[in-house]
Design a protein around this motif. Structure first.
Motif, PDB file in Angstrom:
ATOM      1  N   ALA A  63     -14.678   8.611   5.334  1.00 44.95           N
ATOM      2  CA  ALA A  63     -15.144   9.522   4.302  1.00 44.95           C
ATOM      3  C   ALA A  63     -15.405   8.961   2.899  1.00 44.95           C
ATOM      4  O   ALA A  63     -15.694   9.322   1.884  1.00 44.95           O
ATOM      5  N   LYS A  64     -14.755   7.421   2.862  1.00 36.24           N
ATOM      6  CA  LYS A  64     -14.808   6.522   1.686  1.00 36.24           C
ATOM      7  C   LYS A  64     -14.046   7.458   0.534  1.00 36.24           C
ATOM      8  O   LYS A  64     -14.282   7.403  -0.748  1.00 36.24           O
ATOM      9  N   ASP A  65     -12.978   8.047   0.999  1.00 36.11           N
ATOM     10  CA  ASP A  65     -11.936   8.857   0.122  1.00 36.11           C
ATOM     11  C   ASP A  65     -11.242   7.863  -0.570  1.00 36.11           C
ATOM     12  O   ASP A  65      -9.869   7.649   0.289  1.00 36.11           O
ATOM     13  N   ILE A  66     -11.343   7.190  -1.801  1.00 36.01           N
ATOM     14  CA  ILE A  66     -10.235   6.253  -2.323  1.00 36.01           C
ATOM     15  C   ILE A  66      -8.838   6.930  -2.482  1.00 36.01           C
ATOM     16  O   ILE A  66      -8.035   6.164  -2.048  1.00 36.01           O
ATOM     17  N   GLU A  67      -8.930   8.076  -2.894  1.00 33.46           N
ATOM     18  CA  GLU A  67      -7.540   8.660  -3.240  1.00 33.46           C
ATOM     19  C   GLU A  67      -6.906   8.730  -2.242  1.00 33.46           C
ATOM     20  O   GLU A  67      -5.827   8.727  -2.427  1.00 33.46           O
ATOM     21  N   ALA A  68      -7.616   9.293  -1.109  1.00 28.34           N
ATOM     22  CA  ALA A  68      -6.794   9.655   0.182  1.00 28.34           C
ATOM     23  C   ALA A  68      -6.248   8.218   0.702  1.00 28.34           C
ATOM     24  O   ALA A  68      -5.092   8.392   1.304  1.00 28.34           O
ATOM     25  N   LEU A  69      -6.974   7.278   0.629  1.00 32.84           N
ATOM     26  CA  LEU A  69      -6.549   6.105   1.185  1.00 32.84           C
ATOM     27  C   LEU A  69      -5.293   5.673   0.328  1.00 32.84           C
ATOM     28  O   LEU A  69      -4.177   5.128   0.877  1.00 32.84           O
ATOM     29  N   ILE A  70      -5.291   5.772  -1.035  1.00 33.45           N
ATOM     30  CA  ILE A  70      -4.305   5.432  -1.660  1.00 33.45           C
ATOM     31  C   ILE A  70      -3.080   6.209  -1.520  1.00 33.45           C
ATOM     32  O   ILE A  70      -2.079   5.575  -1.253  1.00 33.45           O
ATOM     33  N   GLY A  71      -3.010   7.328  -1.149  1.00 35.33           N
ATOM     34  CA  GLY A  71      -1.997   8.136  -0.841  1.00 35.33           C
ATOM     35  C   GLY A  71      -1.514   7.883   0.584  1.00 35.33           C
ATOM     36  O   GLY A  71      -0.283   8.189   0.631  1.00 35.33           O
ATOM     37  N   LEU A  72      -2.139   7.070   1.461  1.00 34.95           N
ATOM     38  CA  LEU A  72      -1.619   6.558   2.810  1.00 34.95           C
ATOM     39  C   LEU A  72      -0.824   4.991   2.661  1.00 34.95           C
ATOM     40  O   LEU A  72      -0.412   4.709   3.618  1.00 34.95           O
ATOM     41  N   LEU A  73      -1.196   4.292   1.579  1.00 36.61           N
ATOM     42  CA  LEU A  73      -0.743   3.092   1.137  1.00 36.61           C
ATOM     43  C   LEU A  73       0.326   2.969   0.530  1.00 36.61           C
ATOM     44  O   LEU A  73       0.331   3.714  -0.614  1.00 36.61           O
ATOM     45  N   ALA A  74       1.354   2.087   0.867  1.00 34.85           N
ATOM     46  CA  ALA A  74       2.577   1.822  -0.021  1.00 34.85           C
ATOM     47  C   ALA A  74       2.076   1.249  -1.283  1.00 34.85           C
ATOM     48  O   ALA A  74       0.878   0.437  -1.325  1.00 34.85           O
ATOM     49  N   PRO A  75       2.643   1.330  -2.424  1.00 34.36           N
ATOM     50  CA  PRO A  75       1.838   0.858  -3.709  1.00 34.36           C
ATOM     51  C   PRO A  75       1.824  -0.510  -3.736  1.00 34.36           C
ATOM     52  O   PRO A  75       0.976  -1.291  -4.108  1.00 34.36           O
ATOM     53  N   ASP A  76       2.792  -1.418  -2.830  1.00 39.03           N
ATOM     54  CA  ASP A  76       2.905  -2.761  -2.840  1.00 39.03           C
ATOM     55  C   ASP A  76       2.273  -3.287  -1.466  1.00 39.03           C
ATOM     56  O   ASP A  76       2.642  -4.353  -0.815  1.00 39.03           O
ATOM     57  N   ALA A  77       1.289  -2.453  -0.884  1.00 39.25           N
ATOM     58  CA  ALA A  77       0.808  -2.653   0.359  1.00 39.25           C
ATOM     59  C   ALA A  77      -0.001  -4.272   0.275  1.00 39.25           C
ATOM     60  O   ALA A  77      -0.516  -4.436  -0.760  1.00 39.25           O
ATOM     61  N   THR A  78      -0.163  -4.687   1.589  1.00 40.21           N
ATOM     62  CA  THR A  78      -0.853  -6.033   1.446  1.00 40.21           C
ATOM     63  C   THR A  78      -1.873  -5.947   2.676  1.00 40.21           C
ATOM     64  O   THR A  78      -1.643  -5.510   3.778  1.00 40.21           O
ATOM     65  N   GLY A  79      -2.987  -6.244   2.718  1.00 43.42           N
ATOM     66  CA  GLY A  79      -4.013  -6.284   3.707  1.00 43.42           C
ATOM     67  C   GLY A  79      -4.293  -7.881   3.719  1.00 43.42           C
ATOM     68  O   GLY A  79      -4.651  -8.445   2.809  1.00 43.42           O
ATOM     69  N   VAL A  80      -4.394  -8.278   5.112  1.00 41.64           N
ATOM     70  CA  VAL A  80      -4.633  -9.535   5.508  1.00 41.64           C
ATOM     71  C   VAL A  80      -5.774  -9.720   6.645  1.00 41.64           C
ATOM     72  O   VAL A  80      -5.818  -8.900   7.570  1.00 41.64           O
ATOM     73  N   GLY A  81      -6.902 -10.511   6.142  1.00 45.36           N
ATOM     74  CA  GLY A  81      -7.812 -10.730   7.029  1.00 45.36           C
ATOM     75  C   GLY A  81      -8.175 -12.283   7.625  1.00 45.36           C
ATOM     76  O   GLY A  81      -7.778 -12.971   6.615  1.00 45.36           O
ATOM     77  N   ASP A  82      -8.730 -12.288   8.557  1.00 48.60           N
ATOM     78  CA  ASP A  82      -8.883 -13.614   8.972  1.00 48.60           C
ATOM     79  C   ASP A  82     -10.414 -13.900   9.157  1.00 48.60           C
ATOM     80  O   ASP A  82     -11.143 -12.834   8.847  1.00 48.60           O
ATOM     81  N   GLY A  83     -10.796 -15.033   9.661  1.00 48.03           N
ATOM     82  CA  GLY A  83     -12.200 -15.274   9.958  1.00 48.03           C
ATOM     83  C   GLY A  83     -12.347 -16.131  11.029  1.00 48.03           C
ATOM     84  O   GLY A  83     -11.701 -16.494  11.817  1.00 48.03           O
ATOM     85  N   GLY A  84     -13.753 -16.950  11.079  1.00 45.66           N
ATOM     86  CA  GLY A  84     -13.721 -17.725  12.009  1.00 45.66           C
ATOM     87  C   GLY A  84     -15.115 -17.612  12.609  1.00 45.66           C
ATOM     88  O   GLY A  84     -15.933 -16.570  12.533  1.00 45.66           O
ATOM     89  N   GLY A  85     -15.966 -18.787  13.105  1.00 43.85           N
ATOM     90  CA  GLY A  85     -16.859 -18.801  13.916  1.00 43.85           C
ATOM     91  C   GLY A  85     -18.118 -18.471  12.488  1.00 43.85           C
ATOM     92  O   GLY A  85     -18.020 -19.110  11.463  1.00 43.85           O
ATOM     93  N   LEU A  86     -18.851 -17.394  12.838  1.00 43.96           N
ATOM     94  CA  LEU A  86     -19.836 -17.127  11.744  1.00 43.96           C
ATOM     95  C   LEU A  86     -19.377 -16.142  10.714  1.00 43.96           C
ATOM     96  O   LEU A  86     -20.078 -15.598   9.804  1.00 43.96           O
ATOM     97  N   VAL A  87     -18.327 -15.833  10.871  1.00 36.78           N
ATOM     98  CA  VAL A  87     -17.390 -14.767   9.980  1.00 36.78           C
ATOM     99  C   VAL A  87     -16.727 -15.383   8.966  1.00 36.78           C
ATOM    100  O   VAL A  87     -16.020 -16.130   8.974  1.00 36.78           O
TER     101      VAL A  87
END
Length: 311
Positions: free
Chosen positions: A208-232
Motif C-alpha cells: 500500500a506504500k503506507d509509510i506510517e504503517a511501516l514505521i509502526g511495525l519497525l523498531a525505532p532503531d531497526a536496521t535493514g541490510v541488503g546485499d548484491g552480486g552479479g548484475l545487481v
C-alpha cells in the motif's frame, strides 16, 4: 567420483546405502558451518570423493564410516571458513548468509510446489534462522565449528577436538564463547503466530506504500541490510532507523510497479519473496523482538537466489 562400483548400484557395494544415508546429516552440518548451501554441497561432494579415493580395504577398516565422514567434512569446512572470511571481507556490500527456501507456505501449511526428497532437505529449525546464522558469521572459524558440532549436533568435545585440532578443554572454551554471543544477541521470543502476523502486516503496508504503517511495525532503531552480486548493485551500507527503512521500501515499490510480494518461509521463519515477471529478485528475512521488526535482511544476490527459482 570413481569407484569399483557405480554409485547407484548397492548390489555391488553393500555399504553404499549406509554411506550415502549420511548425506543429509553432512549437508545439515556444512550449511550451518558455512551459511551457504552451494558451499555445503561442494564440501559434501569433496568428502565423498575422499572416501571413494580410499581402497576398499581402508574403507572396511573404518569402524564408524559416519563419524569418519563427519570428521572429514568438519575439517574441510574449517578450511573453507578460513578462506571465506577473506573473500567476504572483499565482498561488495554486506555479506548475508544464503537463504533456504521451503516449499510450505506458512499461512496454510500446505505444499505449494513439487515435493522435494526429504533426504535432500535441510532441517529447518532454530539453528538455521537468519538471525542465528548472522551471529555465526561474527565468530572465528574455530568457535563456529566447536559450537555447531557440540551445541547443535551434540558431538562430545573429545570428537570436536579431533576436527578442530585443539584440546577438548580449548574446544569447550570456544563453544562457551560462541554460546555467549548467541545468548546476548537473542531478542525476547515472539510466538510464531504473532511473527507471521507482523510480517503479513508489513507486506500489506509495503504494497500500500503506507509509510506510517511501516514505521509502526519497525523498531525505532531497526536496521535493514541488503546485499548484491552479479548484475545487481549492492547496498553498500545498512539502512538504519524506522523512517529511513520505510521510505526506502516505498521508493523500491515506486521504481518496480510490477513487483509481486509473496509470503514464504525463509529459513524456518515467516519471510517475504519479491518476484518480477515470475523471477525471484529479493528474499527477505526478519528478526522480530516483541511486536516490532528489529532487523531485515534482503538477499538480492542472484547466485544465492538460484534455489528459489523453483519455489
Amino acid at each position: 567420483m570413481t569407484t569399483s562400483s557405480e554409485p547407484g548400484d548397492s548390489r555391488l557395494d553393500p555399504g553404499l546405502n549406509a554411506i550415502m544415508s549420511e548425506r543429509r546429516q553432512l549437508i545439515n552440518l556444512a550449511y550451518r558451518l558455512l551459511g551457504s548451501l552451494a558451499d555445503a554441497e561442494d564440501v559434501v561432494q569433496e568428502t565423498y570423493a575422499r572416501w571413494y579415493a580410499m581402497s576398499r580395504e581402508r574403507q572396511e577398516a573404518i569402524e564408524f564410516p559416519g563419524a569418519w565422514l563427519t570428521k572429514v567434512a568438519g575439517r574441510i569446512c574449517l578450511d573453507v571458513l578460513g578462506s571465506a572470511r577473506a573473500r567476504r571481507e572483499r565482498y561488495v556490500g554486506e555479506w548475508i548468509p544464503e537463504p533456504l527456501p521451503d516449499r510450505t507456505e506458512w499461512i496454510s501449511g500446505r505444499p505449494d510446489g513439487a515435493t522435494a526428497d526429504p533426504a535432500d532437505r535441510i532441517t529447518l529449525d532454530e539453528s538455521v534462522n537468519m538471525a542465528f546464522l548472522v551471529v555465526l558469521e561474527s565468530m572465528t572459524p574455530a568457535e563456529r565449528v566447536a559450537f555447531i558440532l557440540h551445541d547443535v549436533f551434540r558431538y562430545p568435545f573429545a570428537e570436536v577436538a579431533e576436527i578442530v585440532g585443539r584440546t577438548p578443554a580449548a574446544c569447550r572454551q570456544l563453544a562457551s564463547s560462541a554460546r555467549r554471543r548467541v545468548r546476548e544477541s537473542q531478542p525476547s521470543a515472539t510466538p510464531a503466530a504473532r511473527r507471521a502476523g507482523i510480517v503479513r502486516d508489513f507486506k500489506e503496508a509495503w504494497e500500500a506504500k503506507d509509510i506510517e504503517a511501516l514505521i509502526g511495525l519497525l523498531a525505532p532503531d531497526a536496521t535493514g541490510v541488503g546485499d548484491g552480486g552479479g548484475l545487481v548493485a549492492a547496498v553498500l551500507r545498512p539502512v538504519e532507523g524506522d523512517e529511513q527503512i520505510a521510505r526506502a521500501l516505498v521508493d523500491i515499490a515506486d521504481k518496480a510497479p510490477g513487483l509481486a510480494i509473496l509470503e514464504r518461509t525463509v529459513n524456518g521463519q515467516p519471510g517475504l519473496v519479491a518476484q518480477q515477471d515470475g523471477v525471484t529478485v529479493v528474499v527477505m528475512a526478519f528478526d522480530i523482538a516483541g511486536d516490532r521488526i528489529k532487523h531485515i535482511w534482503a538477499v538480492r544476490n542472484p547466485e544465492k537466489l538460484r534455489p528459489w527459482t523453483t519455489c
